[in-house]
Design a protein around this motif. Structure first.
Motif, short mmCIF file in Angstrom:
data_model
loop_
_atom_site.label_atom_id
_atom_site.label_comp_id
_atom_site.label_asym_id
_atom_site.label_seq_id
_atom_site.Cartn_x
_atom_site.Cartn_y
_atom_site.Cartn_z
N UNK A 129 45.99 62.72 44.73
CA UNK A 129 46.18 61.27 44.67
C UNK A 129 45.36 60.50 45.69
N UNK A 130 45.04 59.27 45.32
CA UNK A 130 44.35 58.32 46.19
C UNK A 130 45.23 57.09 46.34
N UNK A 131 45.25 56.56 47.54
CA UNK A 131 46.03 55.36 47.80
C UNK A 131 45.22 54.41 48.66
N UNK A 132 45.26 53.13 48.31
CA UNK A 132 44.55 52.09 49.05
C UNK A 132 45.57 51.04 49.48
N UNK A 133 45.65 50.79 50.78
CA UNK A 133 46.64 49.85 51.30
C UNK A 133 45.97 48.81 52.18
N UNK B 299 41.12 46.65 50.83
CA UNK B 299 41.18 46.29 49.41
C UNK B 299 39.80 46.17 48.75
N UNK B 300 38.72 46.19 49.52
CA UNK B 300 37.39 46.05 48.93
C UNK B 300 37.02 47.33 48.15
N UNK B 301 36.49 47.16 46.94
CA UNK B 301 36.13 48.30 46.11
C UNK B 301 34.82 48.01 45.38
N UNK B 302 34.15 49.08 44.96
CA UNK B 302 33.01 48.98 44.05
C UNK B 302 33.55 49.28 42.65
N UNK C 250 38.25 50.36 30.83
CA UNK C 250 38.78 49.78 29.59
C UNK C 250 40.03 48.98 29.94
N UNK C 251 40.83 48.66 28.93
CA UNK C 251 42.01 47.83 29.16
C UNK C 251 43.07 48.54 29.99
N UNK C 252 42.97 49.87 30.08
CA UNK C 252 43.97 50.64 30.82
C UNK C 252 43.53 50.95 32.25
N UNK C 253 42.38 51.56 32.39
CA UNK C 253 41.90 52.00 33.70
C UNK C 253 40.42 51.72 33.87
N UNK C 254 40.00 51.50 35.12
CA UNK C 254 38.61 51.25 35.47
C UNK C 254 38.23 52.16 36.63
N UNK C 255 37.07 52.78 36.51
CA UNK C 255 36.60 53.65 37.60
C UNK C 255 36.11 52.78 38.76
N UNK C 256 36.62 53.07 39.97
CA UNK C 256 36.24 52.32 41.17
C UNK C 256 35.97 53.31 42.30
N UNK C 257 35.24 52.82 43.29
CA UNK C 257 34.99 53.62 44.48
C UNK C 257 35.24 52.78 45.73
N UNK C 258 35.68 53.46 46.77
CA UNK C 258 35.81 52.84 48.08
C UNK C 258 35.26 53.81 49.10
N UNK C 259 34.20 53.39 49.77
CA UNK C 259 33.52 54.25 50.75
C UNK C 259 33.16 55.60 50.14
N UNK C 260 32.66 55.56 48.91
CA UNK C 260 32.19 56.76 48.24
C UNK C 260 33.25 57.60 47.59
N UNK D 140 36.04 57.99 44.77
CA UNK D 140 36.33 57.35 43.50
C UNK D 140 37.68 57.71 42.93
N UNK D 141 38.21 56.79 42.11
CA UNK D 141 39.44 57.06 41.37
C UNK D 141 39.55 56.04 40.24
N UNK D 142 40.46 56.32 39.33
CA UNK D 142 40.73 55.41 38.24
C UNK D 142 41.81 54.42 38.67
N UNK D 143 41.50 53.14 38.53
CA UNK D 143 42.41 52.07 38.96
C UNK D 143 42.95 51.36 37.73
N UNK D 144 44.25 51.12 37.69
CA UNK D 144 44.84 50.35 36.61
C UNK D 144 44.15 48.99 36.58
#
Length: 352
Positions: free
Chosen positions: A265-269, A273-276, A281-291, A293-297
């Protein structure tokens, strides 16, 4: 002022002691918590600051805490939010009131006034202190620290020479849980929600005992975090330690078991909050933070600012049919839930 100028020494040896913090205007949750732990006149209760603000009933919280303090076995510490009566003239107050619900809003509502009804901020401050002097009296002489045989209890944190800690640091130190110290006694802090200290990628609000430092963090993010709770640290008469919590999220029945399998798991608190943002799609979007990556709702993403809208975890819960879980938020195709204080997702079809 420094801690040495206003603190209390308290013996808890041989007594069951309950420590909570950051009630934040929720007397209803505090009452439930004390009921759940079966708090009695034989126990000791310590409220580690921030009785007021953010929640809907700070006046009621103060009134309830005042009745508890009359018992003689209840001890209350000052928190940063509890200083608002001393800060009614401060320049930051009106801006703060634009994004946080405070006891000032409640007091003005009781008086049938708004801040615009006063010719100056100073006149509002004088009026509120006069009209609500009894409420102010609950807060104005609270100590900065309680020291017991084995514990230092302070709202936010202490310096290495803890008695020399300034009032400001004792009430506002944000990251004390991860700060190395060499105190022989265990330091118990509230103030900064424990979920901000992510361990093994898991997002939860339960009391945290630091694996390397003698520190316990107990702020469950009540009225601050979307999935927050009011925690209690319980020190038994024999010194054994446990914890519990209350919240007011609705329960839902699991109607279909779900097992997501092995996860990392990945957690961002807050405040990260800054992400690339990449494709999704409508469910999840691939994002990265400091290299990383994870799927974000997708609903959690501010696409214009390339930021998360709130704390986020990509953890999925394993659930069993016929158990109950707390529903935090229903989203497109998935539900954010809390189970045993841990926050994560399940597909919407597994809940009633």
């Amino acid at each position: 002022m420094k801690i040495k100028d206003h603190y209390k020494q308290l013996s808890i040896e041989g007594k069951r002691t309950i420590i909570t913090s950051d009630v934040h205007g929720r007397p209803d949750l505090l009452k439930r918590l004390l009921d759940d732990v079966k708090f009695s006149d034989d126990d000791i209760l310590i409220i580690n600051g921030d009785i007021i603000d953010k929640g809907h009933d700070s006046i009621g919280a103060l009134q309830y805490v005042a009745t508890l303090m009359d018992k003689g076995n209840v001890h209350v510490l000052l928190g940063n939010c509890d200083k608002i009566f001393d800060e009614l003239e401060e320049d930051f107050l009106y801006d703060y009131m634009e994004y946080r619900y405070t006891i000032v809003h409640e007091m003005l509502k009781v008086l049938g006034k708004s801040k615009e009804d006063y010719p100056s901020q100073q006149e509002m401050a004088d009026d509120l202190r006069t009209q609500f002097a009894l409420l102010h009296s609950v807060l104005k002489d609270l100590p900065l620290m309680i020291e017991t045989e084995s514990y230092i209890i302070v709202h936010a944190g202490v310096d290495e020479d803890y008695l020399e800690t300034s009032e400001h640091d004792a009430l506002n130190m944000p990251f004390f849980y991860n700060k190395a110290h060499h105190h022989e006694k265990t330091v118990v802090v509230g103030h900064f929600p424990v979920c901000n200290f992510v361990e093994n990628g898991m997002y939860h609000h339960n009391v945290k005992v630091h694996p390397n430092y003698k520190t316990i963090a107990i702020d469950g993010g009540n009225e601050v975090k979307t999935s927050g709770q009011l925690n209690a640290l319980i020190i038994e008469a024999d010194g054994q330690v446990s914890s519990t919590f209350v919240d007011d999220y609705k329960k839902a029945l699991v109607i279909q078991s779900f097992d997501p399998g092995v996860q990392m798991p990945h957690t961002f608190t807050y405040p990260n909050y800054n992400i690339d943002v990449y494709e999704g799609d409508e469910y999840f979007t691939y994002c990265e933070q400091q290299g990383e990556g994870c799927m974000v709702k997708t609903e959690y993403i501010d696409f214009e600012k390339h930021r998360l809208k709130d704390d986020y975890t990509d953890y999925f819960h394993k659930v069993e049919m016929s158990e109950y879980v707390s529903v935090i938020k229903r989203l497109n195709g998935y539900v954010l839930i809390k189970k045993d204080g841990i926050v994560g997702f399940v597909p919407e079809e597994v809940l009633e």
